[in-house]
Design a protein around this motif. Structure first.
Motif, PDB file in Angstrom:
ATOM      1  N   ALA A 158     -11.857  -1.274   4.254  1.00 53.18           N
ATOM      2  CA  ALA A 158     -12.994  -1.896   3.777  1.00 53.18           C
ATOM      3  C   ALA A 158     -12.717  -1.530   2.175  1.00 53.18           C
ATOM      4  O   ALA A 158     -12.868  -2.568   1.331  1.00 53.18           O
ATOM      5  CB  ALA A 158     -14.330  -1.413   4.252  1.00 53.18           C
ATOM      6  N   GLY A 159     -12.627  -0.400   1.965  1.00 53.84           N
ATOM      7  CA  GLY A 159     -12.400  -0.123   0.439  1.00 53.84           C
ATOM      8  C   GLY A 159     -11.194  -0.535  -0.366  1.00 53.84           C
ATOM      9  O   GLY A 159     -11.336  -1.169  -1.284  1.00 53.84           O
ATOM     10  N   VAL A 160     -10.178  -0.718   0.552  1.00 58.76           N
ATOM     11  CA  VAL A 160      -9.086  -1.323  -0.033  1.00 58.76           C
ATOM     12  C   VAL A 160      -9.229  -2.667  -0.260  1.00 58.76           C
ATOM     13  O   VAL A 160      -8.789  -3.190  -1.392  1.00 58.76           O
ATOM     14  CB  VAL A 160      -7.887  -0.922   0.998  1.00 58.76           C
ATOM     15  N   ARG A 161      -9.732  -3.400   0.838  1.00 59.23           N
ATOM     16  CA  ARG A 161      -9.700  -5.000   0.784  1.00 59.23           C
ATOM     17  C   ARG A 161     -10.765  -5.335  -0.530  1.00 59.23           C
ATOM     18  O   ARG A 161     -10.384  -6.194  -1.060  1.00 59.23           O
ATOM     19  CB  ARG A 161     -10.487  -5.298   1.837  1.00 59.23           C
ATOM     20  N   TRP A 162     -11.838  -4.441  -0.713  1.00 61.68           N
ATOM     21  CA  TRP A 162     -12.647  -4.672  -1.608  1.00 61.68           C
ATOM     22  C   TRP A 162     -12.020  -4.752  -3.016  1.00 61.68           C
ATOM     23  O   TRP A 162     -12.262  -5.647  -3.937  1.00 61.68           O
ATOM     24  CB  TRP A 162     -14.038  -3.736  -1.791  1.00 61.68           C
ATOM     25  N   LEU A 163     -11.264  -3.784  -3.344  1.00 63.62           N
ATOM     26  CA  LEU A 163     -10.898  -3.250  -4.520  1.00 63.62           C
ATOM     27  C   LEU A 163      -9.573  -4.267  -4.779  1.00 63.62           C
ATOM     28  O   LEU A 163      -9.535  -4.946  -6.029  1.00 63.62           O
ATOM     29  CB  LEU A 163     -10.162  -1.980  -4.698  1.00 63.62           C
ATOM     30  N   TRP A 164      -9.140  -4.807  -3.796  1.00 59.77           N
ATOM     31  CA  TRP A 164      -7.877  -5.769  -4.066  1.00 59.77           C
ATOM     32  C   TRP A 164      -8.354  -7.030  -4.374  1.00 59.77           C
ATOM     33  O   TRP A 164      -7.564  -7.957  -5.086  1.00 59.77           O
ATOM     34  CB  TRP A 164      -6.837  -5.904  -2.705  1.00 59.77           C
ATOM     35  N   ARG A 165      -9.760  -7.432  -3.633  1.00 62.27           N
ATOM     36  CA  ARG A 165     -10.180  -8.866  -4.175  1.00 62.27           C
ATOM     37  C   ARG A 165     -10.715  -9.124  -5.487  1.00 62.27           C
ATOM     38  O   ARG A 165     -11.310  -9.957  -6.023  1.00 62.27           O
ATOM     39  CB  ARG A 165     -11.165  -9.184  -3.125  1.00 62.27           C
ATOM     40  N   HIS A 166     -10.862  -7.850  -6.392  1.00 60.90           N
ATOM     41  CA  HIS A 166     -11.466  -7.859  -7.613  1.00 60.90           C
ATOM     42  C   HIS A 166     -10.300  -7.804  -8.647  1.00 60.90           C
ATOM     43  O   HIS A 166      -9.733  -6.968  -8.881  1.00 60.90           O
ATOM     44  CB  HIS A 166     -12.427  -6.752  -7.727  1.00 60.90           C
TER      45      HIS A 166
END
Length: 402
Positions: A212-220
């Motif tokens: 969840a943390g990786v996905r959020w960062l990558w989408r920003h």
């Protein structure tokens, strides 16, 4: 005055701040003495650089996992346990040095244990701070922690570590063991409420929490750009500075003590950077500050590759460390304003992976480059890499100034 200010933040913060200051001195001593120890056992650039890689490798292996566990375990007890393990490991290393049985594999093993402890303790300390300081006092608390790190780890510890190594190779590592034990005792004395001492167990699996943390960062887009830029920049930096002790000896013709004092150039700039970061951002805008920092990185690597004069190297290191501190504070502020509270720990662990993991990969590559070519080769390669990074990131960094 600083002690009085810390006291106003509460007795528990004073303990946390003192533990951080003491362990930072020990860390800095080991950072200065460690390369000297490896260089005293072997003059192979790859083996010298491998010592830095051994300590940084755990950030590649465990950063994301450690970030998730910090949110699941009692953070205070975790820091205490990790510090005691690190103290034992360093005491063991000091014993092998004193008995002249130390080897490169022993050094690597201890440094790997220290690095593994960092992935847990450093993340936990950052998460522990809001539990002992009121929200409105966090900026003041962070400022004191940054300043004590710079003064203790950079100003005091680096020349002290080199000087102690000259006196007796075992002493710096024994001192570091003592500082970790002292820090453990101080952290153990911090009083937390029942709801803060026991962290809630998340419903999701560890894998899902990390993802969840990786996905959020990558989408920003902006934070992804900053994270990738930092990772690539640290690969370049790690490659160039992994053989810095040999660079100082062979290129600048410095003694071990001279090497230790040259390291304080980082501290001079870093301390100044903590005082001007906010002013520069307000005056010039975040985008300009970040872009200027990338240019400084390129100039730094080129200058160190060309010069053979210690004072020139010292000046450019001061400038570089000003940039590094300003960049770090600026990026952290952008991240704190942007990332949702429930994801800050995991997003921070992704940054740590790219940040320190990049430095680990760079350390490995730098030793190989210096072994195959010249001692200045890693600096030239770093300059080329940072030129490419600057070109690619330049446009997207305009989003940093809202």
């Amino acid at each position: 005055m600083r002690a009085l200010a810390s006291a106003r933040l509460g007795a528990d913060f004073t303990k946390l701040w003192t533990a951080s200051a003491v362990s930072n001195i020990g860390d800095g001593v080991t950072m200065a003495a460690g390369p000297l120890l490896v260089a005293s056992v072997s003059d192979n650039p790859a083996l010298v650089a491998g010592a830095a890689f051994a300590q940084q490798l755990p950030w590649l292996m465990f950063a994301l996992i450690s970030g998730a566990y910090v949110d699941r375990l009692d953070r205070r007890q975790l820091v205490v346990a990790v510090n005691l393990v690190r103290a034992a490991a360093l005491a063991g290393l000091a014993a092998t040095i004193a008995t002249e049985t130390v080897t490169v594999p022993i050094i690597y093993t201890v440094l790997f244990l220290l690095g593994t402890g960092e992935t847990l303790a450093d993340t936990a300390m950052g998460a522990l701070l809001p539990s002992v300081v009121a929200p409105e006092k966090l900026p003041s608390a962070n400022a004191r922690l940054y300043a004590s790190f710079t003064i203790g780890n950079q100003f005091i510890a680096k020349p002290l570590g080199a000087w102690l190594f000259v006196i007796s190779a075992a002493v710096p590592f024994g001192l570091d063991a003592f500082t970790f034990a002292t820090a453990a005792a101080l952290i153990a004395g911090i009083r937390l409420g029942p709801t803060l001492e026991q962290q809630p167990q998340p419903d999701a699996s560890l894998h899902d929490e990390i993802a969840a943390g990786v996905r959020w960062l990558w989408r920003h887009r902006l934070l992804r750009t900053l994270a990738v830029t930092m990772g690539l920049g640290n690969i370049a930096f790690g490659a160039a500075f992994a053989v810095f002790v040999l660079y100082c000896r062979q290129r600048l013709d410095l003694s071990d003590v001279g090497y230790g004092f040259l390291l304080t150039a980082f501290a001079v700039g870093g301390l100044f950077g903590t005082t001007v970061a906010a002013k520069l951002t307000r005056a010039l805008g975040t985008t300009t500050v970040l872009r200027a920092g990338l240019v400084i990185e390129v100039v730094t690597h080129v200058t160190l590759a060309v010069t053979t004069t210690p004072w020139v190297a010292a000046v450019i290191l001061v400038v570089f460390s000003i940039h590094a501190m300003v960049w770090g504070i600026t990026v952290a502020s952008v991240r704190q304003r942007t990332v949702p509270e429930n994801l800050r720990g995991r997003v921070a662990s992704v940054y740590a992976l790219l940040d320190l993991g990049g430095a680990a990969l760079g350390s490995l590559l730098g030793g190989l480059f210096a072994s195959v070519w010249e001692i200045t080769t890693p600096f030239w390669i770093a300059a080329v890499v940072m030129t490419a990074v600057t070109t690619l990131a330049w446009h997207r960094l305009r989003e940093a100034t809202a």
